[in-house]
Design an enzyme around this catalytic site. Structure first.
Site, mmCIF file in Angstrom:
data_model
loop_
_atom_site.group_PDB
_atom_site.id
_atom_site.type_symbol
_atom_site.label_atom_id
_atom_site.label_comp_id
_atom_site.label_asym_id
_atom_site.label_seq_id
_atom_site.Cartn_x
_atom_site.Cartn_y
_atom_site.Cartn_z
ATOM 1 N N TYR A 162 0.821 -1.254 0.027
ATOM 2 C CA TYR A 162 0.195 -0.172 0.107
ATOM 3 C C TYR A 162 0.888 1.176 -0.014
ATOM 4 O O TYR A 162 1.961 1.107 -0.076
ATOM 5 C CB TYR A 162 -1.094 -0.167 1.232
ATOM 6 C CG TYR A 162 -1.741 -1.276 1.208
ATOM 7 C CD1 TYR A 162 -2.720 -1.175 0.105
ATOM 8 C CD2 TYR A 162 -2.256 -2.239 1.908
ATOM 9 C CE1 TYR A 162 -3.817 -2.176 -0.203
ATOM 10 C CE2 TYR A 162 -3.107 -3.148 1.979
ATOM 11 C CZ TYR A 162 -3.861 -3.236 0.792
ATOM 12 O OH TYR A 162 -4.870 -4.065 0.641
ATOM 13 N N ARG A 208 1.790 -1.852 10.934
ATOM 14 C CA ARG A 208 1.902 -3.226 10.294
ATOM 15 C C ARG A 208 2.924 -3.114 9.246
ATOM 16 O O ARG A 208 2.866 -2.196 8.441
ATOM 17 C CB ARG A 208 0.449 -3.675 9.846
ATOM 18 C CG ARG A 208 0.418 -4.880 9.596
ATOM 19 C CD ARG A 208 -0.924 -5.605 9.091
ATOM 20 N NE ARG A 208 -1.092 -6.917 9.234
ATOM 21 C CZ ARG A 208 -2.152 -7.514 8.562
ATOM 22 N NH1 ARG A 208 -2.907 -6.990 7.768
ATOM 23 N NH2 ARG A 208 -2.204 -9.009 9.011
ATOM 24 N N GLY A 306 -6.570 -13.916 11.458
ATOM 25 C CA GLY A 306 -7.548 -13.331 10.540
ATOM 26 C C GLY A 306 -8.585 -14.096 10.404
ATOM 27 O O GLY A 306 -9.789 -14.629 10.962
ATOM 28 N N CYS A 330 -9.388 -23.098 9.642
ATOM 29 C CA CYS A 330 -9.267 -22.722 8.319
ATOM 30 C C CYS A 330 -8.507 -23.235 7.507
ATOM 31 O O CYS A 330 -7.387 -23.394 8.005
ATOM 32 C CB CYS A 330 -8.953 -21.036 8.444
ATOM 33 S SG CYS A 330 -8.444 -20.178 7.122
ATOM 34 N N CYS A 337 -14.167 -16.641 1.679
ATOM 35 C CA CYS A 337 -13.852 -15.127 2.322
ATOM 36 C C CYS A 337 -13.565 -14.159 1.376
ATOM 37 O O CYS A 337 -14.238 -13.659 0.614
ATOM 38 C CB CYS A 337 -12.760 -15.249 3.332
ATOM 39 S SG CYS A 337 -11.311 -16.051 2.676
ATOM 40 N N GLU A 399 -23.795 -44.233 3.665
ATOM 41 C CA GLU A 399 -22.733 -43.962 2.772
ATOM 42 C C GLU A 399 -22.142 -45.113 1.870
ATOM 43 O O GLU A 399 -21.865 -46.152 2.669
ATOM 44 C CB GLU A 399 -21.453 -43.417 3.215
ATOM 45 C CG GLU A 399 -20.285 -43.154 2.375
ATOM 46 C CD GLU A 399 -20.673 -42.391 0.829
ATOM 47 O OE1 GLU A 399 -20.168 -43.266 0.060
ATOM 48 O OE2 GLU A 399 -20.992 -41.320 1.087
ATOM 49 N N GLN A 407 -16.719 -36.602 -2.918
ATOM 50 C CA GLN A 407 -15.502 -36.322 -3.898
ATOM 51 C C GLN A 407 -14.782 -35.386 -3.331
ATOM 52 O O GLN A 407 -13.570 -35.135 -3.713
ATOM 53 C CB GLN A 407 -16.356 -36.002 -5.184
ATOM 54 C CG GLN A 407 -16.963 -37.044 -6.052
ATOM 55 C CD GLN A 407 -18.011 -36.568 -6.838
ATOM 56 O OE1 GLN A 407 -18.287 -35.420 -7.136
ATOM 57 N NE2 GLN A 407 -18.670 -37.489 -7.565
ATOM 58 N N LYS A 417 -2.538 -28.752 -1.513
ATOM 59 C CA LYS A 417 -3.793 -28.403 -1.163
ATOM 60 C C LYS A 417 -4.273 -29.493 -0.099
ATOM 61 O O LYS A 417 -5.273 -29.797 0.162
ATOM 62 C CB LYS A 417 -4.918 -28.747 -2.356
ATOM 63 C CG LYS A 417 -4.702 -27.900 -3.580
ATOM 64 C CD LYS A 417 -5.320 -26.600 -3.388
ATOM 65 C CE LYS A 417 -5.333 -25.685 -4.491
ATOM 66 N NZ LYS A 417 -6.512 -26.147 -5.445
#
Length: 625
Positions: A162, A208, A306, A330, A337, A399, A407, A417
């Site tokens: 920023y 920060r 967060g 998370c 999000c 199941e 899946q 992942k």
């Protein structure tokens, strides 16, 4: 635990996460109040989303503002809600500079130099000295409003690509005046902002920073260690260490799951060795073991969480043993999000259906318990079973496979992942916790009739197989399961959507030559943008050939015939064919139940969607029964 002269009840704080819950004017809404109040119960402090300090430099059309006095009353309501739960409130003040949203009418774009972000964005104007004074005054006035709004501390954003970082970064700052060139000159703007803010209010100031922008020529850890020392000398109360740039390295900025966990923590640890004021660590701190590691290795004094607080509002309460129950961790996917915010839906979560709907959290026990069968043990089936059980119903889940997860189990197999597998394990553990009976069998109406009052049909979906001449022997996404991935083969992947891209990524990691053929004009359509960018970059690095606006018209032994506007092309020596051309709902069971038993279609059996769609549909459907 103290920061400056402010005492916190513990060393946890919620890091700023954009919500998109505001009005177009930037006012606080009830959605903000309920969202933050819910997360303030056990945490030391809450840093709400970044506030815009000028309505012409918004990042979101519905971002919270602190640019005018008319925002103060709403912000007072927000701080009151946070304080009522025992947490402190920290105002995050930022000017995005050249990273103001290029799609918002009326936005202006300012920076240290007239250099646009290399990954897209408007050409900024290089700030004049008068312009610099105007921006510094914006910070000053915003800080005064934060004080009037009863915030306990201020956090200044000097990192993440920023405006302040655009002056700090030698890659971006090309100035030749007193604000560019040397380290002292590049830090001048940020330090002048800090001086103005400190003169305006007596609140403790947190700064920060990005410990590194993770790009050649950008901000690096050595300079940030020096900068942190300067900030300490200037009276800053704490340093919050993150990484990345919203322009150049967004995966680091957003801490996407494919980014190595712990890098930001080690940066915090390096900076902590050089200063005596508190250091705040952040970045994929989504398991309790992460917290333990940071504290045991003395990498930071405070922990900022967060998105983990979005996924589980009781993250801190569960860590401190004030709240019982399993952690809903998370997985850093960014889909629910960031993806939802960018889509204009406001902050949501792939694994927590109550984000943005905190006032609907209470589950009332039914006065008329029923016996439910949930058919299908994927995400929707498990979530529905858990919610029904919480309502007081008797539940049996069927199941047909020997494992649960459906899946979605395959989602954890592509490179980087693995985090996605945590949610399946969480749902399995929750089912055991609430004592849901599971039967691994292919259910028939004989199993259901006269045994249950209602049925949840969560039978998922099956691959859509296109009518291609000669298509006989082929694989679907199950080819990426452990032990099934081929090596050193030439593989044709028909379909370049999310599944096709992730299958291709897995295959090329094992030495296969991969070709993707997609009939639409782009691949990875609908994929979260950061995930898409990283995946396509990996495919390019591995030499994956991608055809778009092209159809496979025929397969003949080891040949594939392609058709596009350019004409026909033949691919030779194809060893393996993988079909990932989409999914179709599998819900034949409903036809057998019509007129016999009440049933409810949920998840992919109802409509093909993403993880977030399955969880939301299952939760709210079951809650209403």
């Amino acid at each position: 635990m103290e920061i400056g002269n402010v005492s916190l009840r513990n060393n946890f704080m919620m890091a700023p996460v954009k919500t998109g819950y505001g009005t177009k004017e930037g006012m606080v809404t009830n959605k903000h109040i309920t969202f933050y109040k819910r997360r303030a119960r056990h945490i030391g402090a809450i840093i709400p989303e970044p506030f815009f300090i000028d309505s012409r430099v918004k990042e979101l059309p519905t971002q919270l503002g602190i640019d005018q006095d008319d925002k103060i009353e709403g912000l007072k309501q927000l701080t009151k809600a946070i304080h009522q739960e025992g947490a402190k409130a920290i105002a995050h003040i930022n000017h995005p500079g050249r990273m103001a949203n290029p799609k918002l009418p009326g936005n202006i774009y300012l920076s240290s130099s007239a250099q646009a972000c290399e990954n897209g964005g408007k050409q900024p104007e290089s700030l004049s000295k008068e312009g610099i004074e105007e921006v510094i005054n914006l910070f000053r006035q915003a800080t005064i409003r934060a004080d009037k709004s009863n915030f306990d501390m201020i956090e200044l954003q000097f990192g993440h690509g920023y405006l302040a970082a655009q002056f700090l970064s030698p890659k971006v700052n090309q100035r030749s005046d007193e604000y560019g060139g040397s380290f002292d000159n590049r830090t001048r703007f940020a330090l002048e902002v800090l001086d103005a803010v400190k003169q305006a209010v007596s609140l403790p100031i947190i700064v920060r920073i990005s410990g590194s922008e993770m790009i050649e020529g950008g901000i690096d850890l050595d300079e940030m260690s020096q900068f942190a020392k300067l900030l300490e000398e200037k009276g800053v109360a704490a340093i919050h260490v993150s990484a990345g740039s919203v322009c150049s390295t967004p995966p680091w900025y957003y801490q996407y799951m494919a980014i190595p966990k712990g890098k930001t923590w080690s940066m915090a640890g390096a900076i902590k060795k050089n200063i005596s004021i508190p250091v705040i660590a952040v970045g994929q701190i989504n398991n309790f073991e992460d917290v333990d590691q940071i504290l045991e290795q003395n990498l930071a004094d405070f922990i900022a969480v967060g998105r983990p607080m979005v996924a589980d509002p009781d993250f801190t309460g569960k860590y401190t043993k004030q709240v019982s129950g399993l952690l809903r961790s998370c997985n850093a996917c960014l889909d629910g999000c960031l993806g939802s915010v960018k889509a204009g839906k406001g902050l949501m979560c792939s694994i927590n259906p109550l984000v943005g709907r905190e006032d609907e959290e209470l589950i009332e026990k039914t006065v008329s318990p029923k016996r439910f069968a949930v058919v299908g043990g994927g995400l929707a089936g498990m979530q529905a079973a858990i919610t029904l059980k919480e309502k007081g119903h008797d539940v049996v889940l069927y199941e047909k496979d020997h494992h649960l997860g459906g899946q979605f189990r395959l989602a954890a197999f592509p490179p980087n992942k693995e985090e996605l597998g945590k949610f399946v394990r969480y749902l399995e553990a929750r089912m055991k916790e609430v004592n849901i009976s599971v039967e691994h069998k292919a259910v028939t109406t004989v199993d259901l009739l006269n045994q249950f009052d209602e049925i949840m049909v969560a039978t998922g979906s099956t691959p859509f197989v296109p009518p291609i001449e000669g298509l006989k022997d082929f694989y679907w996404a199950e080819i990426i399961e452990q032990g099934k991935i081929p090596t050193d083969k030439k593989v044709l992947v028909i379909g370049g959507g999310l599944i096709g891209i992730e299958v291709a990524e897995s295959l090329c990691q094992h030495g296969n030559q991969v070709i993707i053929v997609e009939m639409l004009d782009e691949v990875a359509r609908g994929m979260e943008m950061i995930a898409k960018t990283m995946a396509l970059k990996k495919l390019k690095e591995h030499g994956v050939e991608i055809y778009i606006s092209t159809k496979v018209t025929k397969l003949d032994e080891n040949k594939a015939y392609l058709q596009s506007e350019a004409g026909e092309e033949v691919l030779d020596n194809i060893d393996i064919v993988v079909v990932t051309t989409g999914m179709k709902s599998e819900n034949k069971l409903k036809d057998q139940l019509v007129g016999k038993l009440p049933y409810h279609l949920i998840g992919d059996a109802k409509q093909i969607g993403k993880e977030i769609d399955a969880i939301q549909d299952a939760y709210f459907t079951a809650k209403a029964l």
